[in-house]
Design an enzyme around this catalytic site. Structure first.
Site, PDB file in Angstrom:
ATOM      1  N   ASP A  35       6.687 -12.148   1.263  1.00  0.00           N
ATOM      2  CA  ASP A  35       6.948 -10.855   0.641  1.00  0.00           C
ATOM      3  C   ASP A  35       8.316 -10.894  -0.044  1.00  0.00           C
ATOM      4  O   ASP A  35       9.277 -11.446   0.484  1.00  0.00           O
ATOM      5  CB  ASP A  35       6.914  -9.737   1.695  1.00  0.00           C
ATOM      6  CG  ASP A  35       6.798  -8.360   1.065  1.00  0.00           C
ATOM      7  OD1 ASP A  35       5.725  -7.737   1.205  1.00  0.00           O
ATOM      8  OD2 ASP A  35       7.768  -7.902   0.410  1.00  0.00           O
ATOM      9  N   ILE A  36       8.396 -10.289  -1.213  1.00  0.00           N
ATOM     10  CA  ILE A  36       9.631 -10.327  -1.994  1.00  0.00           C
ATOM     11  C   ILE A  36      10.730  -9.467  -1.358  1.00  0.00           C
ATOM     12  O   ILE A  36      11.913  -9.696  -1.597  1.00  0.00           O
ATOM     13  CB  ILE A  36       9.342  -9.886  -3.456  1.00  0.00           C
ATOM     14  CG1 ILE A  36      10.399 -10.427  -4.399  1.00  0.00           C
ATOM     15  CG2 ILE A  36       9.212  -8.372  -3.561  1.00  0.00           C
ATOM     16  CD1 ILE A  36      10.002 -10.332  -5.868  1.00  0.00           C
ATOM     17  N   ASN A  97      -2.161  -1.826   4.514  1.00  0.00           N
ATOM     18  CA  ASN A  97      -2.018  -0.481   3.960  1.00  0.00           C
ATOM     19  C   ASN A  97      -3.137  -0.236   2.956  1.00  0.00           C
ATOM     20  O   ASN A  97      -3.421  -1.103   2.122  1.00  0.00           O
ATOM     21  CB  ASN A  97      -0.657  -0.341   3.277  1.00  0.00           C
ATOM     22  CG  ASN A  97       0.498  -0.473   4.249  1.00  0.00           C
ATOM     23  OD1 ASN A  97       0.438   0.038   5.355  1.00  0.00           O
ATOM     24  ND2 ASN A  97       1.544  -1.166   3.847  1.00  0.00           N
ATOM     25  N   GLN A 104      -0.570   2.460   0.056  1.00  0.00           N
ATOM     26  CA  GLN A 104      -0.742   1.128  -0.520  1.00  0.00           C
ATOM     27  C   GLN A 104      -0.110   1.113  -1.904  1.00  0.00           C
ATOM     28  O   GLN A 104      -0.478   1.906  -2.763  1.00  0.00           O
ATOM     29  CB  GLN A 104      -2.237   0.800  -0.618  1.00  0.00           C
ATOM     30  CG  GLN A 104      -2.531  -0.570  -1.214  1.00  0.00           C
ATOM     31  CD  GLN A 104      -4.032  -0.849  -1.288  1.00  0.00           C
ATOM     32  OE1 GLN A 104      -4.862   0.013  -0.976  1.00  0.00           O
ATOM     33  NE2 GLN A 104      -4.390  -2.042  -1.709  1.00  0.00           N
ATOM     34  N   HIS A 110      -4.367  -6.892   0.530  1.00  0.00           N
ATOM     35  CA  HIS A 110      -3.439  -7.855   1.124  1.00  0.00           C
ATOM     36  C   HIS A 110      -3.196  -7.485   2.573  1.00  0.00           C
ATOM     37  O   HIS A 110      -3.189  -6.309   2.941  1.00  0.00           O
ATOM     38  CB  HIS A 110      -2.113  -7.897   0.363  1.00  0.00           C
ATOM     39  CG  HIS A 110      -1.484  -6.560   0.141  1.00  0.00           C
ATOM     40  ND1 HIS A 110      -1.930  -5.682  -0.830  1.00  0.00           N
ATOM     41  CD2 HIS A 110      -0.465  -5.938   0.773  1.00  0.00           C
ATOM     42  CE1 HIS A 110      -1.192  -4.581  -0.791  1.00  0.00           C
ATOM     43  NE2 HIS A 110      -0.304  -4.703   0.173  1.00  0.00           N
ATOM     44  N   HIS A 112      -0.364  -7.833   5.503  1.00  0.00           N
ATOM     45  CA  HIS A 112       1.010  -8.192   5.856  1.00  0.00           C
ATOM     46  C   HIS A 112       0.977  -8.835   7.242  1.00  0.00           C
ATOM     47  O   HIS A 112       0.379  -8.279   8.171  1.00  0.00           O
ATOM     48  CB  HIS A 112       1.888  -6.946   5.979  1.00  0.00           C
ATOM     49  CG  HIS A 112       2.064  -6.146   4.731  1.00  0.00           C
ATOM     50  ND1 HIS A 112       3.228  -6.150   3.996  1.00  0.00           N
ATOM     51  CD2 HIS A 112       1.241  -5.276   4.086  1.00  0.00           C
ATOM     52  CE1 HIS A 112       3.122  -5.326   2.969  1.00  0.00           C
ATOM     53  NE2 HIS A 112       1.921  -4.777   2.998  1.00  0.00           N
TER      54      HIS A 112
HETATM   55  P1  AMP Z   1       1.811  -2.340   0.146  1.00  0.00           P
HETATM   56  O1  AMP Z   1       2.641  -1.113   0.280  1.00  0.00           O
HETATM   57  O2  AMP Z   1       1.060  -2.654   1.404  1.00  0.00           O
HETATM   58  O3  AMP Z   1       0.917  -2.309  -1.071  1.00  0.00           O
HETATM   59  O4  AMP Z   1       2.834  -3.532   0.006  1.00  0.00           O
HETATM   60  C1  AMP Z   1       3.058  -4.245  -1.146  1.00  0.00           C
HETATM   61  C2  AMP Z   1       4.046  -5.330  -0.785  1.00  0.00           C
HETATM   62  O5  AMP Z   1       4.119  -6.228  -1.887  1.00  0.00           O
HETATM   63  C3  AMP Z   1       5.466  -4.838  -0.518  1.00  0.00           C
HETATM   64  O6  AMP Z   1       5.866  -5.246   0.794  1.00  0.00           O
HETATM   65  C4  AMP Z   1       6.298  -5.526  -1.603  1.00  0.00           C
HETATM   66  O7  AMP Z   1       7.575  -5.913  -1.154  1.00  0.00           O
HETATM   67  C5  AMP Z   1       5.424  -6.717  -1.942  1.00  0.00           C
HETATM   68  N1  AMP Z   1       5.614  -7.258  -3.294  1.00  0.00           N
HETATM   69  C6  AMP Z   1       5.641  -6.576  -4.458  1.00  0.00           C
HETATM   70  N2  AMP Z   1       5.816  -7.413  -5.492  1.00  0.00           N
HETATM   71  C7  AMP Z   1       5.865  -8.661  -4.967  1.00  0.00           C
HETATM   72  C8  AMP Z   1       6.038  -9.966  -5.517  1.00  0.00           C
HETATM   73  N3  AMP Z   1       6.171 -10.166  -6.825  1.00  0.00           N
HETATM   74  N4  AMP Z   1       6.051 -11.026  -4.670  1.00  0.00           N
HETATM   75  C9  AMP Z   1       5.921 -10.825  -3.343  1.00  0.00           C
HETATM   76  N5  AMP Z   1       5.762  -9.632  -2.762  1.00  0.00           N
HETATM   77  C10 AMP Z   1       5.747  -8.558  -3.551  1.00  0.00           C
END
Ligand code: AMP
Length: 124
Positions: A35-36, A97, A104, A110, A112
């Protein structure tokens, strides 16, 4: 079932190689990457390569091969990250989520996987 997949979402762009990612593991049907904005020492996202919006979409529409691959990938990530309790790890949390109430952000399914510290109670 009506799910509308937006192929401009950030994970679709990662899968097409349009933006970089920190890959942990790639399989035939899945990609796992860091995760970023990690919320814990271990914070890996596992995504199917197919265009699924959320968990129930995936669970209802994906092939058995995709579902097995996804589940095995989660097992392999737990092994690689040393967080599986059966392998001496301290455990982890798996979160998917979903939709508006699940808050989400990225509309590509995805999971986590968070670990590496005590994560506290799930909901306060
Ligand atoms: P969600 O709220 O479950 O949709 O979480 C989306 C997740 O994607 C968050 O934890 C972000 O930090 C992660 N995210 C968004 N953009 C990127 C990216 N380019 N590379 C890795 N993780 C990302």
């Amino acid at each position: 079932m009506t799910y509308s997949y937006d192929d401009q979402n950030i994970f679709a762009k990662i899968l097409r190689g349009e933006i970089p990612n920190n890959t942990v593991l790639e399989t035939e049907h899945c990609l796992a990457f860091n995760d970023i904005e990690p919320q814990a020492p271990v914070h890996v996202l596992i995504i199917p390569k197919g265009p699924y919006v959320c968990y129930d979409h995936f669970a209802n529409a994906a092939s058995e091969a995709e579902i097995v691959d996804f589940t095995r990938t989660i097992g392999e990530i737990c092994r690689l990250m040393d967080i599986g309790p059966g392998m001496g790890g301290n455990g982890y949390r798996a979160i998917a989520n979903t939709g508006k109430d699940g808050v989400q952000e990225v509309p590509h399914f995805h999971m986590h996987i968070l670990g590496g510290r005590d994560l506290g109670r799930m909901l306060r």
